[in-house]
Design an enzyme around this catalytic site. Structure first.
Site, PDB file in Angstrom:
ATOM      1  CE1 TYR A 280      28.788   9.817  -7.566  1.00 14.08           C
ATOM      2  CE2 TYR A 280      27.888   8.034  -8.791  1.00 14.08           C
ATOM      3  CZ  TYR A 280      27.918   8.785  -8.265  1.00 14.08           C
ATOM      4  OH  TYR A 280      26.465   9.090  -7.813  1.00 14.08           O
TER       5      TYR A 280
ATOM      6  CE  LYS B 106      28.140  12.643  -9.218  1.00 13.03           C
ATOM      7  NZ  LYS B 106      27.049  11.797 -10.153  1.00 13.03           N
TER       8      LYS B 106
END
Length: 308
Positions: free
Chosen positions: A150, A178
């Site tokens: 992330y 992400k």
């Protein structure tokens, strides 16, 4: 007699990735007194899956992970997995600034039934890139679940640099990113050189990233318009790029109001969900609820979008 032309073969949709394609960064419902609402979480999760989400990301930024306990995170995974079963993947956020703690949360998530892990780069201490790489490798070695990096430097204070991601791509359990880096060029460089699944973490980038080889999205706005955002990708996969662009553009006012209007997305999305009679409840301090004027604007934009 002339033979009629053979109609073109419609494009074949890409295979569903391991962690899904249309993932919602789900809010964490709380009761009016502020305790974890597991019944509400199950109801909301089932609603989201029924309306187009093939994955749910729990305990991320939108899920108020900084203010939920380790036990609450595990209970949330177990409850949501029970509700959705095999209809959707359940990915849970376990990122902390502490490698040992993050590894412990990875093992607990696996025990609770998660299908994958979302791991943010260590925040506050701002470690250099070699330390960030070592952190992710240790967490990935802590259990058998696949891991989604992330990258959100606006919150952590530190990028996961493209060169670091390229090195991490050799780990068999690090399979996805992400991307909230706002570095579109960097994302494309990594996608071109690895098999990592790339997910748009910013709703305004859903179609743009998908069009250059992205895998899908992890969307906050999908809490309130899951079917509309899925339709963006479905239209693109069907070869109707004009419709895909139109659907993305139609969502822009709601995306801007929920994500870029001065309040955290958790606050605006919970305000809208509460008025839509879906489970949400209050936000936990230090966050504060949205005012009535903000909520009325969100409702108006939501109604306009779903009526198009």
């Amino acid at each position: 007699m002339t033979t009629p032309p053979t109609p073109p073969t419609p494009p074949t949709p890409p295979p569903t990735p391991l962690l899904g394609r249309t993932l919602c960064a789900m809010i964490t419902p709380f009761t009016p007194s502020g305790t974890l609402d597991l019944d509400g979480a199950q109801h909301l999760a089932s609603h989201l899956v029924a309306n187009g989400c093939d994955g749910l990301v729990l305990s991320g930024t939108t899920g108020e992970s900084p203010t939920t306990t380790d036990a609450e995170k595990s209970a949330l995974v177990a409850a949501v997995k029970e509700a959705v079963g095999d209809r959707a993947k359940v990915v849970t956020g376990i990122g902390t600034p502490d490698t040992r703690h993050t590894s412990e949360l990875a093992r607990e998530a696996e025990k609770a039934g998660a299908d994958g892990l979302l791991v943010v780069s260590p925040y506050y201490s701002r470690p250099p890139q070699d330390a960030i790489e070592a952190h992710f490798r240790e967490v990935a070695d802590a259990c058998e679940l696949p891991l989604m990096l992330y990258d959100i430097p606006a919150r952590t204070g530190t990028r996961i640099e493209p060169e670091t991601i390229l090195r991490l791509a050799d780990h068999p359990r690090i399979i996805a990113v992400k991307d909230c880096s706002q570095d579109f060029l960097g994302a494309q460089k990594v996608m071109a050189r690895t098999a990592l699944a790339y997910y748009a973490g910013c709703d305004e980038h859903i179609l743009a990233l998908y069009a250059v080889g992205g895998t899908g999205y992890v969307s906050t706005v999908a809490n309130v318009v899951p079917a509309h955002l899925r339709a963006v990708l479905d239209a693109f996969d069907a070869g109707d790029t004009a419709r895909a662009a139109r659907l993305q553009q139609q969502a822009t006012p709601l995306i801007e109001a929920t994500m870029s209007a001065g309040l955290p997305g958790t606050v605006t999305i919970k305000a809208l969900l509460n008025d839509l009679a879906l489970p949400a409840g209050p936000v936990r301090r230090p966050l504060q609820p949205a005012g009535r004027g903000t909520t009325d604007e969100l409702l108006s934009l939501h109604e306009a979008l779903i009526s198009t």
